[in-house]
Motif scaffolding. Structure first.
Motif, PDB file in Angstrom:
ATOM      1  N   ASP A 110       0.846  -1.191   0.000  1.00  0.00           N
ATOM      2  CA  ASP A 110       0.000   0.000   0.000  1.00  0.00           C
ATOM      3  C   ASP A 110       0.885   1.246   0.000  1.00  0.00           C
ATOM      4  OD1 ASP A 110      -1.687   2.163   0.639  1.00  0.00           O
ATOM      5  OD2 ASP A 110      -2.969   0.919   1.906  1.00  0.00           O
ATOM      6  N   PRO A 111       0.943   1.968  -1.127  1.00  0.00           N
ATOM      7  CA  PRO A 111       1.802   3.148  -1.214  1.00  0.00           C
ATOM      8  C   PRO A 111       1.493   4.219  -0.161  1.00  0.00           C
ATOM      9  CG  PRO A 111       0.985   2.548  -3.387  1.00  0.00           C
ATOM     10  CD  PRO A 111       0.257   1.682  -2.393  1.00  0.00           C
ATOM     11  N   ALA A 112       0.240   4.367   0.222  1.00  0.00           N
ATOM     12  CA  ALA A 112      -0.114   5.370   1.240  1.00  0.00           C
ATOM     13  C   ALA A 112       0.462   4.967   2.595  1.00  0.00           C
ATOM     14  CB  ALA A 112      -1.623   5.535   1.323  1.00  0.00           C
ATOM     15  N   VAL A 113       0.380   3.685   2.920  1.00  0.00           N
ATOM     16  CA  VAL A 113       0.965   3.204   4.175  1.00  0.00           C
ATOM     17  C   VAL A 113       2.475   3.373   4.131  1.00  0.00           C
ATOM     18  CG1 VAL A 113       1.307   1.178   5.654  1.00  0.00           C
ATOM     19  CG2 VAL A 113      -0.928   1.594   4.627  1.00  0.00           C
ATOM     20  N   LYS A 114       3.087   3.075   2.991  1.00  0.00           N
ATOM     21  CA  LYS A 114       4.546   3.227   2.841  1.00  0.00           C
ATOM     22  C   LYS A 114       4.956   4.673   3.095  1.00  0.00           C
ATOM     23  CE  LYS A 114       8.677   1.971   0.981  1.00  0.00           C
ATOM     24  NZ  LYS A 114       9.621   2.618   1.862  1.00  0.00           N
ATOM     25  N   ARG A 115       4.216   5.630   2.526  1.00  0.00           N
ATOM     26  CA  ARG A 115       4.536   7.047   2.748  1.00  0.00           C
ATOM     27  C   ARG A 115       4.436   7.409   4.228  1.00  0.00           C
ATOM     28  NH1 ARG A 115       1.570   7.498  -1.896  1.00  0.00           N
ATOM     29  NH2 ARG A 115      -0.308   8.144  -0.784  1.00  0.00           N
ATOM     30  N   LEU A 116       3.376   6.936   4.884  1.00  0.00           N
ATOM     31  CA  LEU A 116       3.198   7.214   6.310  1.00  0.00           C
ATOM     32  C   LEU A 116       4.341   6.615   7.125  1.00  0.00           C
ATOM     33  CD1 LEU A 116       1.298   8.356   8.542  1.00  0.00           C
ATOM     34  CD2 LEU A 116       0.301   6.074   8.648  1.00  0.00           C
ATOM     35  N   MET A 117       4.716   5.381   6.821  1.00  0.00           N
ATOM     36  CA  MET A 117       5.785   4.716   7.565  1.00  0.00           C
ATOM     37  C   MET A 117       7.142   5.356   7.288  1.00  0.00           C
ATOM     38  SD  MET A 117       4.323   2.375   9.457  1.00  0.00           S
ATOM     39  CE  MET A 117       3.248   3.753   9.786  1.00  0.00           C
TER      40      MET A 117
END
Length: 187
Positions: A110-117
């Motif tokens: 999930d690219p959005a989760v990756k950005r958040l992490m």
């Protein structure tokens, strides 16, 4: 001329502040499930309307920024002493560590989760560099980055998970082990 009573204004201000805190806490909880919580989800968790959320923050982005500030404040510690720094960090991990671990498991798909992490990793590294700055300053610049890397590993949420969830150590025992790691790295 009628003047409003001071206690009414104080009570109103306290109510507004409590609602604002509840919205920010709801956002922090929602971020533990999704990197992009909707305003409706946040409002539902905070038991307010979407309009109330917008009235307090103006936009979803402003709400996320304030929530990030809350999360950073939870682990605030005076630079130099590993004991209160690790205690503050573990206080936050006890509240939010399991959600972080769940999000980390999803970041590959999930690219959005990756950005958040990625943002969380950068903030954690900045926290480490700030909290342990006094002993790091006395080191040669070339070696400081290596020490920061080691301190990041010692204080990472995965280290918390290994000690608290996998080994089932008490919070106090886990904190003591991490303090020993940190002190060993700084020696």
């Amino acid at each position: 001329m009628k003047v409003p009573r001071a206690y009414t204004q104080i009570a109103r201000a306290e109510s507004v502040a409590a609602t604002r805190r509840r919205i920010v806490e709801a956002t922090a909880a929602a971020l533990g499930r999704s990197p992009e919580p909707t305003l409706a989800e946040v409002a539902g968790r905070a038991e307010v309307s979407v309009q109330t959320v917008l009235r307090h923050f103006g936009s979803r982005d402003a709400l996320i920024v304030e929530t990030a500030g809350l999360l950073a404040a939870e682990r605030a510690a005076a630079p130099g002493d590993p004991v209160p720094a690790v205690r503050a960090l573990y206080w936050q991990y006890e509240r939010r560590g399991d959600a972080n671990i769940q999000l980390l498991a999803r970041e590959g798909g999930d690219p959005a989760v990756k950005r958040l992490m990625d943002r969380g990793r950068a903030l954690h590294r900045d926290w480490v560099a700030e909290v342990f700055a006094p002993p790091l300053r006395s080191r040669p610049a070339a070696g400081r980055d290596v020490l920061v890397d080691l301190l990041v590993v010692a204080t990472d949420v995965y280290t918390w998970k290994l000690l608290r969830r996998d080994r089932r150590l008490s919070r106090r025992a886990a904190e003591a082990r991490v303090v020993r790691l940190v002190e060993g790295i700084l020696r």
